[in-house]
Write a protein that holds these residues in place. Structure first.
Motif, PDB file in Angstrom:
ATOM      1  N   GLU A   1     -10.978 -42.154  -0.978  1.00 48.04           N
ATOM      2  CA  GLU A   1     -10.771 -41.785  -2.382  1.00 48.04           C
ATOM      3  C   GLU A   1     -11.045 -40.298  -2.636  1.00 48.04           C
ATOM      4  O   GLU A   1     -10.856 -39.813  -3.746  1.00 48.04           O
ATOM      5  N   GLU A   2     -11.481 -39.594  -1.618  1.00 47.13           N
ATOM      6  CA  GLU A   2     -11.927 -38.211  -1.780  1.00 47.13           C
ATOM      7  C   GLU A   2     -10.801 -37.247  -2.163  1.00 47.13           C
ATOM      8  O   GLU A   2     -10.976 -36.383  -3.012  1.00 47.13           O
ATOM      9  N   HIS A   3      -9.661 -37.352  -1.543  1.00 47.89           N
ATOM     10  CA  HIS A   3      -8.553 -36.437  -1.806  1.00 47.89           C
ATOM     11  C   HIS A   3      -7.326 -37.249  -2.206  1.00 47.89           C
ATOM     12  O   HIS A   3      -6.727 -37.939  -1.395  1.00 47.89           O
ATOM     13  N   GLN A   4      -6.952 -37.145  -3.473  1.00 49.05           N
ATOM     14  CA  GLN A   4      -5.763 -37.813  -4.005  1.00 49.05           C
ATOM     15  C   GLN A   4      -4.789 -36.737  -4.489  1.00 49.05           C
ATOM     16  O   GLN A   4      -5.200 -35.701  -4.999  1.00 49.05           O
ATOM     17  N   PHE A   5      -3.500 -36.992  -4.345  1.00 48.85           N
ATOM     18  CA  PHE A   5      -2.502 -36.001  -4.751  1.00 48.85           C
ATOM     19  C   PHE A   5      -2.663 -35.579  -6.206  1.00 48.85           C
ATOM     20  O   PHE A   5      -2.519 -34.402  -6.531  1.00 48.85           O
ATOM     21  N   ASP A   6      -2.972 -36.522  -7.094  1.00 54.56           N
ATOM     22  CA  ASP A   6      -3.063 -36.180  -8.513  1.00 54.56           C
ATOM     23  C   ASP A   6      -4.265 -35.297  -8.848  1.00 54.56           C
ATOM     24  O   ASP A   6      -4.385 -34.800  -9.955  1.00 54.56           O
TER      25      ASP A   6
ATOM     26  N   ALA B   1       1.947 -33.180   1.334  1.00 54.33           N
ATOM     27  CA  ALA B   1       0.933 -33.314   2.375  1.00 54.33           C
ATOM     28  C   ALA B   1      -0.376 -32.682   1.947  1.00 54.33           C
ATOM     29  O   ALA B   1      -0.394 -31.628   1.309  1.00 54.33           O
ATOM     30  N   LEU B   2      -1.453 -33.346   2.297  1.00 48.26           N
ATOM     31  CA  LEU B   2      -2.801 -32.795   2.175  1.00 48.26           C
ATOM     32  C   LEU B   2      -3.308 -32.550   3.586  1.00 48.26           C
ATOM     33  O   LEU B   2      -3.350 -33.484   4.394  1.00 48.26           O
ATOM     34  N   ALA B   3      -3.656 -31.312   3.880  1.00 46.06           N
ATOM     35  CA  ALA B   3      -4.169 -30.967   5.208  1.00 46.06           C
ATOM     36  C   ALA B   3      -5.642 -30.605   5.060  1.00 46.06           C
ATOM     37  O   ALA B   3      -5.978 -29.557   4.513  1.00 46.06           O
TER      38      ALA B   3
END
Length: 123
Positions: A48-53, A35-37
């Motif tokens: 496209e701003e926050h990607q897991f990689d 998860a990205l919070a």
């Protein structure tokens, strides 16, 4: 020997994020949650701003686990697991509620919290 799981009553308010509720035996459970919070003062987002990689927390391998084999002999005199009542508020972040036997469990939850403010909220 697998057993029968008998549950008279179960109440769970919330089950989220790759969690498992299961009555009965299973061989393997491997729930995984990423998860990205993102919390920010101005609500402008680009997909496209926050990607897991982009964040190492999601790719860093866990240290190896070391297992010790313990010889066990179990005698099941009753072929059923009987549960009267279970009350649970929440099951979250790659966890499990099990009524039964599981041979192997490997759960993983990784969360990256991002807070972006235009003005320092602590000043």
């Amino acid at each position: 020997m697998d057993r029968i799981s008998v549950v008279q009553y179960i109440e769970i308010v919330s089950v989220t994020t790759s969690s498992i509720v299961q009555a009965g035996d299973t061989t393997i459970l491997t729930p995984v949650s990423r998860a990205l919070a993102v919390q920010r003062q101005e609500s402008t987002y680009d997909e496209e701003e926050h990607q897991f990689d982009m964040y190492p927390i999601f790719s860093i391998p866990f240290p190896p686990l070391y297992y010790e084999t313990i010889p066990v002999k179990t005698v099941q005199e009753n072929p059923a697991i009987h549960v009267n009542s279970i009350n649970i508020i929440g099951v979250a972040a790659s966890s499990a509620v099990r009524i039964g036997k599981t041979d192997f469990v490997s759960s993983e939850a990784r969360v990256k919290h991002i807070r972006q403010f235009t003005v320092n909220p602590y000043e």
